[in-house]
Design a protein around this motif. Structure first.
Motif, mmCIF file in Angstrom:
data_model
loop_
_atom_site.group_PDB
_atom_site.id
_atom_site.type_symbol
_atom_site.label_atom_id
_atom_site.label_comp_id
_atom_site.label_asym_id
_atom_site.label_seq_id
_atom_site.Cartn_x
_atom_site.Cartn_y
_atom_site.Cartn_z
ATOM 1 N N SER A 180 40.424 -15.105 -2.444
ATOM 2 C CA SER A 180 41.680 -15.217 -3.183
ATOM 3 C C SER A 180 41.572 -14.662 -4.594
ATOM 4 O O SER A 180 42.516 -14.050 -5.106
ATOM 5 N N TYR A 181 40.428 -14.853 -5.238
ATOM 6 C CA TYR A 181 40.268 -14.420 -6.621
ATOM 7 C C TYR A 181 39.871 -12.950 -6.753
ATOM 8 O O TYR A 181 40.268 -12.286 -7.708
ATOM 9 N N ALA A 182 39.079 -12.445 -5.801
ATOM 10 C CA ALA A 182 38.492 -11.116 -5.992
ATOM 11 C C ALA A 182 38.942 -10.063 -4.988
ATOM 12 O O ALA A 182 38.756 -8.869 -5.240
ATOM 13 N N PHE A 183 39.526 -10.471 -3.871
ATOM 14 C CA PHE A 183 39.807 -9.507 -2.802
ATOM 15 C C PHE A 183 41.261 -9.476 -2.358
ATOM 16 O O PHE A 183 41.611 -8.718 -1.453
ATOM 17 N N ASP A 184 42.104 -10.241 -2.998
ATOM 18 C CA ASP A 184 43.532 -10.232 -2.684
ATOM 19 C C ASP A 184 44.201 -9.089 -3.441
ATOM 20 O O ASP A 184 44.954 -9.290 -4.395
ATOM 21 N N THR A 185 43.923 -7.877 -3.011
ATOM 22 C CA THR A 185 44.378 -6.692 -3.751
ATOM 23 C C THR A 185 45.887 -6.527 -3.741
ATOM 24 O O THR A 185 46.448 -5.861 -4.618
ATOM 25 N N ASN A 186 46.560 -7.138 -2.772
ATOM 26 C CA ASN A 186 48.016 -7.028 -2.688
ATOM 27 C C ASN A 186 48.738 -8.237 -3.272
ATOM 28 O O ASN A 186 49.961 -8.339 -3.177
ATOM 29 N N ASN A 187 47.982 -9.150 -3.871
ATOM 30 C CA ASN A 187 48.568 -10.340 -4.502
ATOM 31 C C ASN A 187 49.483 -11.111 -3.549
ATOM 32 O O ASN A 187 50.617 -11.449 -3.881
ATOM 33 N N LYS A 188 48.956 -11.413 -2.382
ATOM 34 C CA LYS A 188 49.736 -12.122 -1.368
ATOM 35 C C LYS A 188 49.338 -13.589 -1.217
ATOM 36 O O LYS A 188 49.976 -14.319 -0.466
ATOM 37 N N VAL A 189 48.292 -14.022 -1.908
ATOM 38 C CA VAL A 189 47.864 -15.417 -1.797
ATOM 39 C C VAL A 189 48.707 -16.271 -2.746
ATOM 40 O O VAL A 189 48.703 -16.055 -3.957
ATOM 41 N N ASP A 190 49.406 -17.252 -2.191
ATOM 42 C CA ASP A 190 50.269 -18.117 -2.992
ATOM 43 C C ASP A 190 49.580 -19.395 -3.438
ATOM 44 O O ASP A 190 50.003 -20.011 -4.420
ATOM 45 N N MET A 191 48.554 -19.831 -2.722
ATOM 46 C CA MET A 191 47.792 -21.009 -3.116
ATOM 47 C C MET A 191 46.480 -21.036 -2.362
ATOM 48 O O MET A 191 46.356 -20.450 -1.296
ATOM 49 N N VAL A 192 45.489 -21.721 -2.966
ATOM 50 C CA VAL A 192 44.190 -21.858 -2.312
ATOM 51 C C VAL A 192 43.668 -23.262 -2.587
ATOM 52 O O VAL A 192 43.805 -23.788 -3.695
ATOM 53 N N CYS A 193 43.091 -23.867 -1.555
ATOM 54 C CA CYS A 193 42.535 -25.213 -1.649
ATOM 55 C C CYS A 193 41.046 -25.185 -1.355
ATOM 56 O O CYS A 193 40.612 -24.631 -0.344
ATOM 57 N N SER A 194 40.262 -25.795 -2.242
ATOM 58 C CA SER A 194 38.828 -25.957 -2.030
ATOM 59 C C SER A 194 38.493 -27.434 -1.894
ATOM 60 O O SER A 194 38.748 -28.215 -2.812
#
Length: 289
Positions: A161-175
């Motif tokens: 999500s931080y380094a490889f979402d080149t198209n900015n499509k991630v709206d949220m991430v949970c760890s």
């Protein structure tokens, strides 16, 4: 970083009394048939690559459209074990609570002495996301996605999500108990043989530059998606600093985030703490996905 075994069973029995009528099919069917968007649809072991582990399960809600977003689930297991089956409880919770979200539960290639976690497992996520994008019309979903990962799966979710979402499509991430910083002194100076064996998967005496490359903490920027973090105060594999340092970094670059530390929990939890996790994650998904 063993697969996190959340004990959802009793909770699920209380929540899921009613069954739903689903349309279920095989990988062959899903590639040949036009899907009826008015019905719930599920398919299992859909291939997104040629390797045996490059498969996923998919759940599509009824009345979906090209605006329907997808949550991708990524299991834990210390990068070397685990299965998408470990995330089935999350799949059930999401599909019962959200009538407008698709769920993809993925397997990925496992690391061993000859196959390092990075970049192999990040490449698997990239290939899966590309597969979903290429089939968005068939599935009637948008390109917008979210991630929920546990342990090693949380590390992969954050890093992608931080380094490889080149198209900015991630709206949220949970760890949930995910490693975030392999340059953390708590890791570099650890005396835990089990932990060190897992860290050695990324190489013996790797360079600082490489460890930063594979650490979400060092990859997060002001454009990172909203992030929700859950950690245990007595986790033998994930020092508290793995969560608090990322929390502070997200704060410093003004990224929307939430952080929960269960002081007496280890590498996973049950009971009221588990209900609290789902309650907070539920609200976070409603807000950001």
């Amino acid at each position: 970083m063993h697969t996190l075994k959340f004990l959802f069973v009793g909770f699920l029995l209380l929540v899921f009394n009613a069954s739903c009528s689903n349309e279920t099919t095989s990988d062959e069917d899903i590639t040949e048939n036009i899907l009826d968007t008015s019905k719930v649809f599920e398919a299992f072991d859909v291939a997104y690559g040629d390797a045996e582990r490059q498969k996923f399960d998919i759940y599509l809600p009824a009345n979906r459209t090209l605006a329907t977003k997808t949550v991708i689930l990524i299991h834990g297991g210390g990068w070397t074990s685990g299965s998408k089956a470990d995330m089935n409880a999350f799949k059930l919770l999401i599909t019962q609570q959200f009538s407008d979200i698709a769920v993809v539960n993925m397997n990925y290639r496992l690391a061993n002495a000859n196959n390092k976690p990075y970049p192999m497992q990040i490449e698997d996520i990239t290939n899966l996301v590309a597969f979903l994008r290429e089939n968005k019309t068939k599935y009637s979903i948008s390109e917008d996605i979210g991630f929920i990962g546990i342990s090693a799966g949380a590390h992969l979710s954050l890093l992608w999500s931080y380094a490889f979402d080149t198209n900015n499509k991630v709206d949220m991430v949970c760890s949930i108990v995910g490693p975030t910083n392999l340059t953390d002194p708590e890791y570099l100076n650890n005396t835990n043989p089990e932990l060190q064996n897992l860290l050695d998967l990324f190489g013996i005496d790797p360079t600082t530059e490489f460890l930063e490359e594979v650490s979400p903490f060092h990859q997060v920027t002001a454009t990172a998606p909203p992030t929700i973090l859950f950690y245990g105060g007595k986790d033998p594999l994930i020092p508290i600093s793995q969560g608090t340092d990322l929390r502070d970094k997200l704060q410093s670059v003004n990224v929307t985030h939430e952080f929960t530390l269960y002081d007496n929990a280890g590498h996973g939890w049950t009971g009221l703490e588990l209900l609290d996790t789902w309650s907070k994650l539920n609200i976070f998904m409603e807000t950001h996905l």
